[in-house]
Design a protein around this motif. Structure first.
Motif, PDB file in Angstrom:
ATOM      1  N   SER A   1      -0.131 -49.700 -13.374  1.00  0.00           N
ATOM      2  CA  SER A   1      -0.886 -49.298 -12.192  1.00  0.00           C
ATOM      3  C   SER A   1      -1.725 -50.456 -11.671  1.00  0.00           C
ATOM      4  O   SER A   1      -2.385 -51.161 -12.439  1.00  0.00           O
TER       5      SER A   1
ATOM      6  N   GLU B   1      -7.327 -52.276  -4.438  1.00  0.00           N
ATOM      7  CA  GLU B   1      -8.525 -51.899  -3.691  1.00  0.00           C
ATOM      8  C   GLU B   1      -9.530 -53.043  -3.661  1.00  0.00           C
ATOM      9  O   GLU B   1     -10.141 -53.323  -2.632  1.00  0.00           O
ATOM     10  N   LYS B   2      -9.675 -53.747  -4.789  1.00  0.00           N
ATOM     11  CA  LYS B   2     -10.642 -54.839  -4.874  1.00  0.00           C
ATOM     12  C   LYS B   2     -10.297 -55.996  -3.948  1.00  0.00           C
ATOM     13  O   LYS B   2     -11.196 -56.653  -3.404  1.00  0.00           O
TER      14      LYS B   2
ATOM     15  N   GLN C   1      -4.480 -51.888   1.215  1.00  0.00           N
ATOM     16  CA  GLN C   1      -4.420 -50.428   1.321  1.00  0.00           C
ATOM     17  C   GLN C   1      -2.991 -49.962   1.099  1.00  0.00           C
ATOM     18  O   GLN C   1      -2.059 -50.425   1.762  1.00  0.00           O
TER      19      GLN C   1
ATOM     20  N   ASP D   1      -3.688 -49.942  -8.668  1.00  0.00           N
ATOM     21  CA  ASP D   1      -4.520 -49.383  -7.605  1.00  0.00           C
ATOM     22  C   ASP D   1      -5.921 -49.986  -7.554  1.00  0.00           C
ATOM     23  O   ASP D   1      -6.433 -50.317  -6.481  1.00  0.00           O
ATOM     24  N   GLU D   2      -6.541 -50.129  -8.724  1.00  0.00           N
ATOM     25  CA  GLU D   2      -7.911 -50.649  -8.747  1.00  0.00           C
ATOM     26  C   GLU D   2      -7.957 -52.087  -8.241  1.00  0.00           C
ATOM     27  O   GLU D   2      -8.825 -52.446  -7.432  1.00  0.00           O
ATOM     28  N   ARG D   3      -7.031 -52.909  -8.673  1.00  0.00           N
ATOM     29  CA  ARG D   3      -6.994 -54.301  -8.227  1.00  0.00           C
ATOM     30  C   ARG D   3      -6.632 -54.409  -6.751  1.00  0.00           C
ATOM     31  O   ARG D   3      -7.160 -55.259  -6.038  1.00  0.00           O
TER      32      ARG D   3
ATOM     33  N   TRP E   1      -3.998 -60.581 -16.542  1.00  0.00           N
ATOM     34  CA  TRP E   1      -4.580 -59.727 -15.511  1.00  0.00           C
ATOM     35  C   TRP E   1      -5.325 -60.562 -14.482  1.00  0.00           C
ATOM     36  O   TRP E   1      -5.263 -60.298 -13.280  1.00  0.00           O
TER      37      TRP E   1
END
Length: 317
Positions: free
Chosen positions: A286, A292-293, A297, A288-290, A262
């Motif tokens: 998924s 965003e970090k 977008q 999405d969290e990474r 990861w």
């Protein structure tokens, strides 16, 4: 009312199964800015139908009218005395249910238009193929280009492994990343054995490949050369890439040959944002969290499945 086509207009027909629907629709949106459930779409954008693994063909519209009789009345303006021609009625159209046009009527329309055109009618080996299709309440007639399954010839490679993208998915991913190649510089910084590179290069996309594993770089170069293509593939970690690109395509490593934790995947995403304006990511989990970090977008996405195995394709800017 009959109209000779003044602005470019093209009609594309599609074929795909339920598992491919989401991927095909994302490719449609990348090419045309919209998708449809009808498996037929009209656009002013010109795409070689052989680029897409889902396109059946393209009609370059020459004339359209309210009725088929209007098209027949103007058929003599088309064709050439020096060329043979054939007219086909596209079976994929939006006339379904009680409005469906049966095979006998389709054949009659083909013969009638063909007999009115200039030049001889050749059913087997025509110089020029034409198509007639009803769509959106009007009739469209034009030059027809059939899609050739170029991707199919890339299925068998000298080097391959089981978790690599299929050629159909790889070709669609390349189209999603670079729908209009002119002036675009692309990179696949985790290129593996080059499945995406082969498809992109075969479509004239300017793309380079990089990978941290020298063995897969060697395999990628061998695969590219096997299909008579020329590509730039070098061993490099993504953090060492200093050039910038319009788009990066990343099939995140998760296989036995090149695996990534990861933390390593986070590093890949962070540097992808640094080197490219647009990033297309293929992942089995998924992100999405990474995303965003690292400041990416999500602008579009889809799921593609093969048996019980699913991948998500995420478009980021």
């Amino acid at each position: 009312m009959t109209k000779l086509s003044r602005q470019p207009a093209f009609i594309y027909t599609y074929a795909y199964n339920d598992a491919e629907r989401s991927l095909c629709h994302l490719e449609m949106r990348s090419f045309f800015g919209e998708d449809t459930e009808l498996k037929i779409i009209k656009s002013q954008v010109k795409i070689d139908p052989s680029r897409s693994p889902f396109m059946k063909g393209r009609v370059e519209v020459l004339i359209d009218g309210d009725t088929i009789e209007e098209i027949i009345a103007h058929a003599s303006a088309f064709g050439s005395e020096e060329e043979t021609n054939k007219v086909i009625f596209l079976k994929i159209n939006d006339r379904q249910g009680k409005d469906k046009i049966e095979n006998s009527e389709r054949l009659q329309i083909e013969r009638t238009i063909g007999s009115e055109m200039q030049g001889d009618f050749d059913l087997h080996n025509p110089d020029q193929l034409y198509a007639i299709v009803p769509y959106g309440g009007r009739w469209y007639f034009g030059a027809y280009t059939k899609s050739e399954p170029i991707w199919f010839h890339h299925v068998k490679k000298p080097r391959e492994y089981s978790t690599a993208l299929s050629t159909r998915v790889a070709r669609a991913v390349a189209n999603i990343a670079v729908p209009h190649p002119k002036g675009i510089r692309a990179i696949d910084p985790c290129c593996g054995i080059g499945t995406v590179l082969v498809e992109a290069l075969s479509m004239g996309i300017h793309i380079v490949g990089r990978d941290i594993n020298p063995l897969v770089c060697e395999g990628s170069r061998e695969n590219i050369a096997y299909f008579g293509l020329t590509g730039d593939v070098k061993k490099s970690a993504i953090e060492d890439i200093t050039e910038t690109y319009d788009v990066a395509i990343i099939d995140l490593p998760y296989n036995l040959y090149t695996s990534a934790s990861w933390e390593e995947q986070f590093t890949i995403l962070k540097h992808a944002r640094r080197i490219a304006k647009k990033v297309v990511i293929v992942t089995i989990e998924s992100m999405d969290e990474r995303l965003e970090k690292v400041g990416l977008q999500v602008t579009d996405r889809c799921i593609t499945t093969k048996q019980q195995f699913s991948r998500e394709i995420v478009v980021c800017e």
